[in-house]
Design an enzyme around this catalytic site. Structure first.
Site, mmCIF file in Angstrom:
data_model
loop_
_atom_site.group_PDB
_atom_site.id
_atom_site.type_symbol
_atom_site.label_atom_id
_atom_site.label_comp_id
_atom_site.label_asym_id
_atom_site.label_seq_id
_atom_site.Cartn_x
_atom_site.Cartn_y
_atom_site.Cartn_z
ATOM 1 N N GLU A 170 0.810 -1.223 0.000
ATOM 2 C CA GLU A 170 0.000 0.000 0.000
ATOM 3 C C GLU A 170 0.842 1.271 0.000
ATOM 4 O O GLU A 170 0.739 2.112 0.890
ATOM 5 C CB GLU A 170 -0.957 0.005 1.191
ATOM 6 C CG GLU A 170 -1.977 -1.091 1.132
ATOM 7 C CD GLU A 170 -3.073 -0.959 2.178
ATOM 8 O OE1 GLU A 170 -2.989 -0.071 3.038
ATOM 9 O OE2 GLU A 170 -4.025 -1.754 2.140
ATOM 10 N N GLU A 382 -5.089 -8.671 0.823
ATOM 11 C CA GLU A 382 -5.812 -8.368 2.065
ATOM 12 C C GLU A 382 -7.283 -8.160 1.754
ATOM 13 O O GLU A 382 -7.623 -7.561 0.728
ATOM 14 C CB GLU A 382 -5.311 -7.071 2.724
ATOM 15 C CG GLU A 382 -3.973 -7.179 3.377
ATOM 16 C CD GLU A 382 -3.512 -5.873 4.028
ATOM 17 O OE1 GLU A 382 -4.369 -5.081 4.477
ATOM 18 O OE2 GLU A 382 -2.296 -5.664 4.082
#
Ligand code: BG6
Length: 482
Positions: A170, A382
Protein backbone atom coordinates in the site's frame (compact mmCIF):
# COMPACT_ATOMS: atom_id res chain seq x y z
CA UNK A 1 -22.07 -11.32 -16.68
CA UNK A 2 -24.13 -14.30 -15.65
CA UNK A 3 -23.07 -17.92 -15.80
CA UNK A 4 -25.42 -20.87 -15.41
CA UNK A 5 -22.81 -22.80 -13.47
CA UNK A 6 -19.72 -21.52 -11.71
CA UNK A 7 -16.38 -23.08 -12.62
CA UNK A 8 -15.19 -22.22 -9.14
CA UNK A 9 -11.69 -21.55 -7.91
CA UNK A 10 -8.68 -23.10 -9.62
CA UNK A 11 -7.42 -26.34 -8.03
CA UNK A 12 -4.12 -24.74 -6.93
CA UNK A 13 -5.80 -21.66 -5.46
CA UNK A 14 -3.90 -20.23 -2.50
CA UNK A 15 -6.27 -19.69 0.42
CA UNK A 16 -4.38 -17.49 2.80
CA UNK A 17 -4.26 -14.91 5.51
CA UNK A 18 -1.95 -11.96 6.11
CA UNK A 19 -0.14 -9.89 8.72
CA UNK A 20 2.62 -7.28 8.98
CA UNK A 21 5.73 -7.34 11.15
CA UNK A 22 5.02 -4.23 13.20
CA UNK A 23 1.45 -5.31 13.86
CA UNK A 24 2.20 -8.79 15.20
CA UNK A 25 5.82 -9.33 16.18
CA UNK A 26 6.47 -7.18 19.25
CA UNK A 27 10.04 -7.73 20.54
CA UNK A 28 10.62 -4.18 19.34
CA UNK A 29 14.10 -3.89 20.81
CA UNK A 30 15.20 -7.52 21.09
CA UNK A 31 18.00 -9.49 19.47
CA UNK A 32 19.66 -6.50 17.89
CA UNK A 33 16.64 -4.99 16.15
CA UNK A 34 17.03 -1.28 15.35
CA UNK A 35 14.39 1.34 16.00
CA UNK A 36 11.81 1.87 13.28
CA UNK A 37 10.01 5.05 12.27
CA UNK A 38 6.89 3.51 13.85
CA UNK A 39 8.64 2.75 17.15
CA UNK A 40 9.37 6.47 17.27
CA UNK A 41 6.03 7.74 15.93
CA UNK A 42 3.81 5.84 18.39
CA UNK A 43 5.69 7.53 21.24
CA UNK A 44 4.44 10.97 20.15
CA UNK A 45 1.39 11.68 22.35
CA UNK A 46 -1.94 11.65 20.52
CA UNK A 47 -0.76 9.84 17.40
CA UNK A 48 -2.39 6.44 18.01
CA UNK A 49 -5.61 5.30 19.68
CA UNK A 50 -5.02 5.52 23.45
CA UNK A 51 -1.28 5.62 22.82
CA UNK A 52 -1.07 1.99 21.67
CA UNK A 53 2.27 0.71 20.43
CA UNK A 54 3.61 -2.42 18.74
CA UNK A 55 6.23 -2.90 21.48
CA UNK A 56 4.72 -6.24 22.39
CA UNK A 57 2.01 -6.41 19.71
CA UNK A 58 0.67 -10.00 19.85
CA UNK A 59 4.12 -11.40 20.60
CA UNK A 60 4.34 -13.36 17.37
CA UNK A 61 8.13 -13.08 17.61
CA UNK A 62 8.06 -15.48 20.54
CA UNK A 63 4.88 -17.39 19.69
CA UNK A 64 5.29 -17.94 15.95
CA UNK A 65 5.38 -21.73 16.40
CA UNK A 66 2.04 -21.73 18.17
CA UNK A 67 0.62 -19.45 15.45
CA UNK A 68 1.89 -21.65 12.60
CA UNK A 69 0.48 -24.70 14.37
CA UNK A 70 -2.95 -23.08 14.33
CA UNK A 71 -2.52 -22.20 10.64
CA UNK A 72 -1.71 -25.83 9.92
CA UNK A 73 -4.79 -26.98 11.84
CA UNK A 74 -6.84 -24.70 9.66
CA UNK A 75 -5.25 -26.03 6.48
CA UNK A 76 -4.08 -22.57 5.40
CA UNK A 77 -2.33 -22.75 2.02
CA UNK A 78 -0.36 -19.51 2.25
CA UNK A 79 0.65 -17.06 4.96
CA UNK A 80 1.54 -13.54 3.90
CA UNK A 81 3.79 -11.74 6.38
CA UNK A 82 6.25 -8.88 6.20
CA UNK A 83 9.89 -8.61 7.15
CA UNK A 84 10.99 -5.78 9.39
CA UNK A 85 13.80 -3.85 7.70
CA UNK A 86 15.28 -2.62 11.05
CA UNK A 87 15.28 -6.18 12.38
CA UNK A 88 17.47 -7.28 9.47
CA UNK A 89 19.54 -4.10 8.99
CA UNK A 90 19.18 -2.15 12.24
CA UNK A 91 20.46 1.18 10.92
CA UNK A 92 19.05 0.71 7.42
CA UNK A 93 22.29 0.60 5.46
CA UNK A 94 24.98 -0.84 7.72
CA UNK A 95 25.67 -4.28 9.17
CA UNK A 96 23.26 -7.20 8.79
CA UNK A 97 21.74 -8.51 12.01
CA UNK A 98 22.12 -12.30 11.78
CA UNK A 99 19.62 -12.84 14.61
CA UNK A 100 17.05 -10.92 12.61
CA UNK A 101 17.57 -13.13 9.58
CA UNK A 102 17.39 -16.18 11.82
CA UNK A 103 13.92 -15.29 13.08
CA UNK A 104 12.59 -15.20 9.53
CA UNK A 105 14.51 -18.35 8.62
CA UNK A 106 12.82 -20.14 11.49
CA UNK A 107 9.39 -18.80 10.55
CA UNK A 108 9.77 -19.71 6.88
CA UNK A 109 11.05 -23.19 7.70
CA UNK A 110 8.22 -23.75 10.13
CA UNK A 111 5.67 -22.72 7.48
CA UNK A 112 7.18 -24.96 4.83
CA UNK A 113 7.33 -27.89 7.27
CA UNK A 114 3.57 -27.40 7.67
CA UNK A 115 2.89 -27.19 3.92
CA UNK A 116 2.13 -23.48 4.05
CA UNK A 117 3.50 -21.35 1.21
CA UNK A 118 5.36 -18.30 2.59
CA UNK A 119 4.36 -15.07 0.83
CA UNK A 120 6.76 -12.33 1.86
CA UNK A 121 6.15 -8.59 1.91
CA UNK A 122 9.45 -6.73 1.79
CA UNK A 123 8.12 -3.40 3.05
CA UNK A 124 5.04 -2.99 5.20
CA UNK A 125 5.79 0.50 6.49
CA UNK A 126 8.41 0.02 9.22
CA UNK A 127 11.50 1.87 8.03
CA UNK A 128 14.71 2.07 10.06
CA UNK A 129 14.49 5.32 12.03
CA UNK A 130 18.22 5.81 11.41
CA UNK A 131 17.44 6.55 7.75
CA UNK A 132 14.98 9.25 8.79
CA UNK A 133 17.79 10.78 10.82
CA UNK A 134 20.47 10.29 8.14
CA UNK A 135 18.59 11.77 5.20
CA UNK A 136 14.79 11.98 5.85
CA UNK A 137 14.02 8.50 4.61
CA UNK A 138 11.84 8.26 1.51
CA UNK A 139 12.22 11.99 0.81
CA UNK A 140 15.79 11.40 -0.32
CA UNK A 141 16.60 9.47 -3.47
CA UNK A 142 19.49 7.84 -1.61
CA UNK A 143 16.97 5.48 -0.01
CA UNK A 144 16.49 3.67 -3.31
CA UNK A 145 19.94 2.05 -3.15
CA UNK A 146 19.60 1.26 0.54
CA UNK A 147 16.21 -0.33 -0.04
CA UNK A 148 17.45 -2.42 -2.95
CA UNK A 149 20.38 -3.63 -0.83
CA UNK A 150 17.92 -4.63 1.92
CA UNK A 151 15.58 -6.34 -0.55
CA UNK A 152 18.47 -8.14 -2.25
CA UNK A 153 19.68 -9.39 1.14
CA UNK A 154 16.25 -11.00 1.57
CA UNK A 155 16.18 -12.45 -1.95
CA UNK A 156 19.65 -13.95 -1.54
CA UNK A 157 18.92 -15.35 1.87
CA UNK A 158 15.35 -16.63 1.48
CA UNK A 159 14.94 -16.95 -2.29
CA UNK A 160 15.69 -20.67 -2.24
CA UNK A 161 12.50 -21.19 -0.19
CA UNK A 162 10.31 -18.18 -0.96
CA UNK A 163 8.75 -17.92 -4.40
CA UNK A 164 6.04 -15.29 -3.76
CA UNK A 165 7.24 -11.73 -3.12
CA UNK A 166 5.31 -8.52 -2.54
CA UNK A 167 7.73 -5.60 -2.64
CA UNK A 168 5.60 -2.71 -1.33
CA UNK A 169 2.49 -2.75 0.77
CA UNK A 170 0.00 0.00 0.00
CA UNK A 171 2.41 2.63 -1.25
CA UNK A 172 -0.62 4.88 -1.80
CA UNK A 173 -1.63 4.61 1.86
CA UNK A 174 1.69 5.05 3.64
CA UNK A 175 2.66 8.03 1.47
CA UNK A 176 -0.81 9.64 1.62
CA UNK A 177 -1.07 9.30 5.38
CA UNK A 178 2.59 10.24 5.81
CA UNK A 179 2.85 13.40 3.67
CA UNK A 180 -0.72 14.63 3.13
CA UNK A 181 -2.91 13.58 6.04
CA UNK A 182 -0.13 13.70 8.65
CA UNK A 183 -1.38 10.54 10.37
CA UNK A 184 1.56 8.20 9.65
CA UNK A 185 5.27 8.97 9.98
CA UNK A 186 6.81 11.40 9.19
CA UNK A 187 3.51 13.17 9.98
CA UNK A 188 3.68 15.88 7.30
CA UNK A 189 0.50 17.72 6.34
CA UNK A 190 -0.59 18.74 2.81
CA UNK A 191 2.94 18.49 1.43
CA UNK A 192 1.81 17.41 -2.04
CA UNK A 193 5.09 18.17 -3.78
CA UNK A 194 7.07 15.93 -1.44
CA UNK A 195 4.29 13.33 -1.58
CA UNK A 196 4.76 12.88 -5.34
CA UNK A 197 8.55 12.94 -5.09
CA UNK A 198 8.47 10.33 -2.32
CA UNK A 199 6.23 8.17 -4.47
CA UNK A 200 8.69 8.42 -7.33
CA UNK A 201 11.44 7.12 -5.03
CA UNK A 202 9.23 4.29 -3.84
CA UNK A 203 8.42 3.35 -7.44
CA UNK A 204 12.13 3.23 -8.24
CA UNK A 205 12.83 1.11 -5.16
CA UNK A 206 10.02 -1.25 -6.19
CA UNK A 207 11.27 -1.43 -9.80
CA UNK A 208 14.94 -1.99 -8.98
CA UNK A 209 14.00 -4.66 -6.45
CA UNK A 210 11.87 -6.47 -9.04
CA UNK A 211 14.86 -6.46 -11.40
CA UNK A 212 17.25 -7.64 -8.66
CA UNK A 213 14.93 -10.52 -7.74
CA UNK A 214 14.40 -11.65 -11.32
CA UNK A 215 18.15 -11.63 -11.90
CA UNK A 216 18.62 -14.00 -8.97
CA UNK A 217 15.44 -16.03 -9.32
CA UNK A 218 13.79 -15.69 -12.74
CA UNK A 219 10.97 -18.04 -11.66
CA UNK A 220 10.01 -16.05 -8.58
CA UNK A 221 6.58 -14.40 -8.64
CA UNK A 222 6.60 -10.71 -7.79
CA UNK A 223 4.31 -7.71 -7.51
CA UNK A 224 3.36 -4.94 -5.09
CA UNK A 225 0.10 -4.62 -3.16
CA UNK A 226 -2.09 -1.67 -3.92
CA UNK A 227 -4.89 -0.46 -1.63
CA UNK A 228 -7.50 -0.39 -4.34
CA UNK A 229 -10.84 1.36 -3.90
CA UNK A 230 -12.72 1.11 -7.20
CA UNK A 231 -14.79 4.22 -7.79
CA UNK A 232 -18.42 4.87 -8.68
CA UNK A 233 -19.49 8.20 -10.18
CA UNK A 234 -22.00 9.87 -7.85
CA UNK A 235 -24.59 9.98 -10.64
CA UNK A 236 -24.91 10.38 -14.43
CA UNK A 237 -24.06 14.08 -14.42
CA UNK A 238 -21.11 14.52 -16.84
CA UNK A 239 -19.25 16.62 -14.23
CA UNK A 240 -19.34 13.65 -11.87
CA UNK A 241 -18.29 11.23 -14.60
CA UNK A 242 -15.29 13.48 -15.34
CA UNK A 243 -14.55 13.72 -11.62
CA UNK A 244 -14.43 9.92 -11.57
CA UNK A 245 -11.93 9.96 -14.46
CA UNK A 246 -9.77 12.46 -12.52
CA UNK A 247 -10.03 10.34 -9.39
CA UNK A 248 -9.06 7.14 -11.18
CA UNK A 249 -6.02 8.74 -12.84
CA UNK A 250 -4.80 10.39 -9.64
CA UNK A 251 -5.82 7.85 -7.00
CA UNK A 252 -5.82 4.46 -8.70
CA UNK A 253 -4.04 4.31 -12.07
CA UNK A 254 -1.23 6.52 -10.76
CA UNK A 255 0.04 3.46 -8.85
CA UNK A 256 -1.28 0.54 -10.82
CA UNK A 257 -0.17 1.94 -14.21
CA UNK A 258 3.33 2.35 -12.82
CA UNK A 259 3.49 -1.23 -11.51
CA UNK A 260 1.98 -2.69 -14.67
CA UNK A 261 3.20 -0.35 -17.46
CA UNK A 262 6.08 1.55 -15.86
CA UNK A 263 4.61 4.98 -16.62
CA UNK A 264 2.41 7.63 -15.04
CA UNK A 265 -1.07 8.36 -16.45
CA UNK A 266 -0.70 11.31 -18.82
CA UNK A 267 -3.67 13.28 -17.45
CA UNK A 268 -2.34 12.91 -13.90
CA UNK A 269 1.09 14.22 -14.84
CA UNK A 270 -0.44 17.08 -16.86
CA UNK A 271 -2.44 18.08 -13.77
CA UNK A 272 0.54 17.77 -11.42
CA UNK A 273 2.69 19.86 -13.77
CA UNK A 274 -0.01 22.54 -13.89
CA UNK A 275 0.13 22.67 -10.09
CA UNK A 276 3.95 22.64 -9.95
CA UNK A 277 3.99 19.39 -7.96
CA UNK A 278 5.01 16.79 -10.55
CA UNK A 279 7.84 14.46 -9.46
CA UNK A 280 11.34 15.08 -10.71
CA UNK A 281 12.60 12.20 -12.81
CA UNK A 282 16.22 11.58 -13.69
CA UNK A 283 17.61 10.26 -16.96
CA UNK A 284 17.25 6.50 -17.04
CA UNK A 285 14.30 6.34 -14.59
CA UNK A 286 11.70 5.82 -17.30
CA UNK A 287 13.62 2.88 -18.77
CA UNK A 288 14.08 1.17 -15.40
CA UNK A 289 10.42 1.58 -14.50
CA UNK A 290 9.37 0.11 -17.85
CA UNK A 291 11.79 -2.78 -17.71
CA UNK A 292 10.58 -3.74 -14.24
CA UNK A 293 6.90 -3.41 -15.16
CA UNK A 294 7.36 -5.97 -17.91
CA UNK A 295 8.63 -8.41 -15.27
CA UNK A 296 5.86 -7.97 -12.71
CA UNK A 297 3.88 -11.21 -12.38
CA UNK A 298 0.72 -10.08 -10.62
CA UNK A 299 -1.13 -7.10 -9.23
CA UNK A 300 -1.45 -7.31 -5.46
CA UNK A 301 -4.74 -5.91 -4.22
CA UNK A 302 -5.75 -5.01 -0.71
CA UNK A 303 -9.49 -4.60 -0.98
CA UNK A 304 -11.64 -3.14 1.76
CA UNK A 305 -14.07 -0.70 0.19
CA UNK A 306 -15.28 1.22 -2.84
CA UNK A 307 -15.45 5.00 -3.21
CA UNK A 308 -18.06 7.40 -4.55
CA UNK A 309 -16.75 10.29 -6.64
CA UNK A 310 -18.49 13.62 -7.04
CA UNK A 311 -17.29 16.87 -8.57
CA UNK A 312 -15.72 19.14 -5.92
CA UNK A 313 -15.74 22.90 -6.60
CA UNK A 314 -12.53 24.88 -6.27
CA UNK A 315 -13.57 26.13 -2.82
CA UNK A 316 -14.65 22.59 -1.79
CA UNK A 317 -13.25 20.15 0.78
CA UNK A 318 -9.56 19.17 0.93
CA UNK A 319 -7.61 16.34 2.57
CA UNK A 320 -8.94 15.33 5.96
CA UNK A 321 -6.36 15.24 8.73
CA UNK A 322 -8.36 12.96 10.94
CA UNK A 323 -10.33 9.73 10.59
CA UNK A 324 -12.59 7.54 12.66
CA UNK A 325 -10.12 5.75 14.92
CA UNK A 326 -12.54 5.09 17.77
CA UNK A 327 -15.14 2.80 16.20
CA UNK A 328 -17.89 5.38 16.82
CA UNK A 329 -19.93 5.10 13.66
CA UNK A 330 -20.58 8.25 11.66
CA UNK A 331 -17.51 10.24 12.69
CA UNK A 332 -15.58 10.02 9.39
CA UNK A 333 -15.41 13.16 7.25
CA UNK A 334 -15.86 13.70 3.50
CA UNK A 335 -12.61 14.65 1.80
CA UNK A 336 -11.38 15.49 -1.68
CA UNK A 337 -9.24 17.66 -3.93
CA UNK A 338 -10.69 21.13 -4.59
CA UNK A 339 -11.48 21.67 -8.26
CA UNK A 340 -11.46 17.93 -8.99
CA UNK A 341 -13.38 15.49 -6.81
CA UNK A 342 -14.66 14.61 -3.37
CA UNK A 343 -15.75 11.28 -1.90
CA UNK A 344 -19.18 11.33 -0.24
CA UNK A 345 -20.58 8.20 1.40
CA UNK A 346 -22.68 5.64 -0.49
CA UNK A 347 -26.27 5.48 0.76
CA UNK A 348 -26.76 2.09 -0.89
CA UNK A 349 -24.14 0.37 1.25
CA UNK A 350 -23.72 -0.36 4.96
CA UNK A 351 -20.57 0.60 6.84
CA UNK A 352 -18.42 -0.87 9.59
CA UNK A 353 -18.15 0.79 13.00
CA UNK A 354 -15.08 2.58 11.62
CA UNK A 355 -17.15 3.95 8.70
CA UNK A 356 -15.61 1.71 6.05
CA UNK A 357 -18.12 0.93 3.31
CA UNK A 358 -18.99 -2.76 2.99
CA UNK A 359 -19.26 -3.64 -0.71
CA UNK A 360 -18.60 -7.29 -1.63
CA UNK A 361 -19.22 -6.63 -5.33
CA UNK A 362 -16.30 -4.21 -5.24
CA UNK A 363 -13.84 -7.10 -5.07
CA UNK A 364 -15.17 -8.39 -8.38
CA UNK A 365 -14.92 -4.84 -9.77
CA UNK A 366 -11.23 -4.73 -8.73
CA UNK A 367 -10.50 -7.96 -10.55
CA UNK A 368 -12.43 -7.00 -13.66
CA UNK A 369 -10.76 -3.60 -13.93
CA UNK A 370 -7.27 -5.04 -13.48
CA UNK A 371 -7.98 -7.80 -15.97
CA UNK A 372 -9.29 -5.36 -18.61
CA UNK A 373 -6.65 -2.68 -18.13
CA UNK A 374 -3.54 -4.74 -17.37
CA UNK A 375 -4.40 -8.36 -18.15
CA UNK A 376 -2.35 -9.42 -15.12
CA UNK A 377 -3.00 -12.22 -12.63
CA UNK A 378 -4.24 -10.96 -9.26
CA UNK A 379 -3.27 -11.71 -5.68
CA UNK A 380 -5.85 -10.49 -3.21
CA UNK A 381 -3.34 -9.77 -0.48
CA UNK A 382 -5.81 -8.37 2.07
CA UNK A 383 -9.56 -8.35 2.65
CA UNK A 384 -11.35 -8.44 5.97
CA UNK A 385 -13.59 -6.90 8.57
CA UNK A 386 -12.37 -4.86 11.52
CA UNK A 387 -14.88 -5.27 14.35
CA UNK A 388 -15.34 -5.29 18.12
CA UNK A 389 -15.32 -8.95 19.19
CA UNK A 390 -16.74 -10.29 22.45
CA UNK A 391 -14.86 -12.92 24.40
CA UNK A 392 -17.33 -15.03 26.42
CA UNK A 393 -16.34 -18.21 28.30
CA UNK A 394 -13.48 -18.92 25.96
CA UNK A 395 -15.68 -18.46 22.87
CA UNK A 396 -15.84 -15.71 20.26
CA UNK A 397 -18.92 -15.73 18.06
CA UNK A 398 -18.27 -13.60 14.98
CA UNK A 399 -21.10 -14.27 12.49
CA UNK A 400 -20.62 -10.74 11.08
CA UNK A 401 -17.06 -11.63 10.01
CA UNK A 402 -18.18 -14.90 8.45
CA UNK A 403 -20.91 -13.08 6.57
CA UNK A 404 -18.48 -10.40 5.35
CA UNK A 405 -15.89 -12.90 4.10
CA UNK A 406 -18.50 -15.24 2.61
CA UNK A 407 -20.01 -12.46 0.52
CA UNK A 408 -16.61 -11.29 -0.70
CA UNK A 409 -15.53 -14.82 -1.61
CA UNK A 410 -18.79 -15.35 -3.55
CA UNK A 411 -17.97 -12.27 -5.63
CA UNK A 412 -14.37 -13.36 -6.07
CA UNK A 413 -15.61 -16.65 -7.42
CA UNK A 414 -17.67 -14.75 -9.98
CA UNK A 415 -14.51 -12.83 -10.94
CA UNK A 416 -12.84 -16.19 -11.63
CA UNK A 417 -15.82 -17.16 -13.80
CA UNK A 418 -15.43 -13.83 -15.61
CA UNK A 419 -11.97 -14.98 -16.66
CA UNK A 420 -9.92 -13.04 -14.12
CA UNK A 421 -6.81 -14.95 -13.15
CA UNK A 422 -6.93 -14.82 -9.35
CA UNK A 423 -4.01 -16.68 -7.76
CA UNK A 424 -4.60 -16.14 -4.06
CA UNK A 425 -6.95 -14.71 -1.47
CA UNK A 426 -5.50 -13.58 1.84
CA UNK A 427 -7.79 -12.42 4.57
CA UNK A 428 -6.71 -9.68 6.92
CA UNK A 429 -5.75 -11.03 9.35
CA UNK A 430 -4.79 -14.39 10.83
CA UNK A 431 -4.50 -13.56 14.52
CA UNK A 432 -5.84 -10.34 15.93
CA UNK A 433 -3.16 -7.69 15.73
CA UNK A 434 -2.40 -4.03 16.24
CA UNK A 435 -4.35 -1.71 13.99
CA UNK A 436 -1.84 1.11 13.35
CA UNK A 437 -4.09 3.98 14.45
CA UNK A 438 -7.02 2.09 16.00
CA UNK A 439 -5.32 0.06 18.71
CA UNK A 440 -6.20 -3.52 19.62
CA UNK A 441 -9.95 -3.06 19.90
CA UNK A 442 -10.41 -3.15 16.11
CA UNK A 443 -10.03 -6.88 15.52
CA UNK A 444 -9.67 -8.70 12.22
CA UNK A 445 -8.39 -12.19 13.05
CA UNK A 446 -9.66 -15.78 12.96
CA UNK A 447 -7.68 -16.18 16.17
CA UNK A 448 -8.52 -13.99 19.13
CA UNK A 449 -5.60 -12.68 21.15
CA UNK A 450 -6.19 -11.81 24.77
CA UNK A 451 -4.89 -8.28 25.03
CA UNK A 452 -6.19 -4.71 25.03
CA UNK A 453 -4.70 -1.27 24.53
CA UNK A 454 -2.69 -1.30 27.76
CA UNK A 455 0.72 -2.92 27.29
CA UNK A 456 0.31 -4.89 30.51
CA UNK A 457 -3.16 -6.20 29.72
CA UNK A 458 -4.06 -9.80 28.91
CA UNK A 459 -2.32 -13.15 28.76
CA UNK A 460 -1.70 -12.98 24.98
CA UNK A 461 -3.26 -16.44 24.81
CA UNK A 462 -4.83 -17.47 21.52
CA UNK A 463 -8.49 -18.59 21.07
CA UNK A 464 -10.21 -19.72 17.90
CA UNK A 465 -13.18 -17.62 16.83
CA UNK A 466 -16.18 -19.23 15.06
CA UNK A 467 -14.77 -17.87 11.79
CA UNK A 468 -11.73 -20.15 12.25
CA UNK A 469 -13.69 -23.36 11.62
CA UNK A 470 -15.75 -21.69 8.94
CA UNK A 471 -12.64 -20.69 6.90
CA UNK A 472 -11.15 -24.16 7.48
CA UNK A 473 -14.19 -25.60 5.72
CA UNK A 474 -13.96 -23.04 2.92
CA UNK A 475 -10.38 -24.17 2.31
CA UNK A 476 -11.29 -27.87 2.49
CA UNK A 477 -13.99 -27.42 -0.15
CA UNK A 478 -11.88 -25.01 -2.27
CA UNK A 479 -14.51 -22.32 -1.84
CA UNK A 480 -17.43 -24.53 -2.92
CA UNK A 481 -19.15 -24.49 0.50
CA UNK A 482 -19.27 -21.06 2.03
C1 BG6 B 1 -4.28 -2.05 5.30
C2 BG6 B 1 -2.91 -2.35 5.82
O1 BG6 B 1 -4.33 -0.69 5.07
O2 BG6 B 1 -5.38 -2.28 6.08
C3 BG6 B 1 -2.89 -3.10 7.14
O3 BG6 B 1 -2.10 -2.97 4.87
C4 BG6 B 1 -4.00 -2.57 8.01
O4 BG6 B 1 -1.62 -2.99 7.70
C5 BG6 B 1 -5.32 -2.93 7.33
O5 BG6 B 1 -3.99 -3.03 9.32
C6 BG6 B 1 -6.53 -2.54 8.11
O6 BG6 B 1 -6.49 -1.19 8.44
P1 BG6 B 1 -6.81 -0.70 9.89
O7 BG6 B 1 -6.62 0.77 9.86
O8 BG6 B 1 -8.21 -1.09 10.17
O9 BG6 B 1 -5.84 -1.42 10.77
Amino acid sequence: MYFEKSKGFPADFLWGSASAAYQVEGAWNEDGKGMSNWDKFVRIPGKTFQGTTGDKAVDHYHRYKEDVKLMAQMGLKTYRFSISWPRVIPDGNGAINEKGLKFYDDLINELIANNIVPMVTVYHWDMPQALEEQYHGWENRQIVDDFVRYATTLFEHFGDRVKHWIIMNEQNVFTGLGWQAGMHPPGKVDDDKTFYQVNHHVFLAHAKSVLALKKLYPDALVGSSFAYSPSYAYDRHPENAMAKADYDDLKNYYWMDMYAYGRYPRAAIAYLESQGIAPQMEPGDAEILKEAAAKVDFMGVNYYQTTVVEYNPIDGVGTSHEMNTTGKKGTAKVQGVPGLYKNPSNEFLPTTDWDWTIDPMGIRMCCREITSRYDLPIVISENGLGAFDKFEDGKIHDPYRIDYLKRHIEELKKACDDGCRVLAYCTWSYTDLLSWLNGYQKRYGFVYVDREEDENSGTLNRYKKDSFDWYKHVIETNGEEL
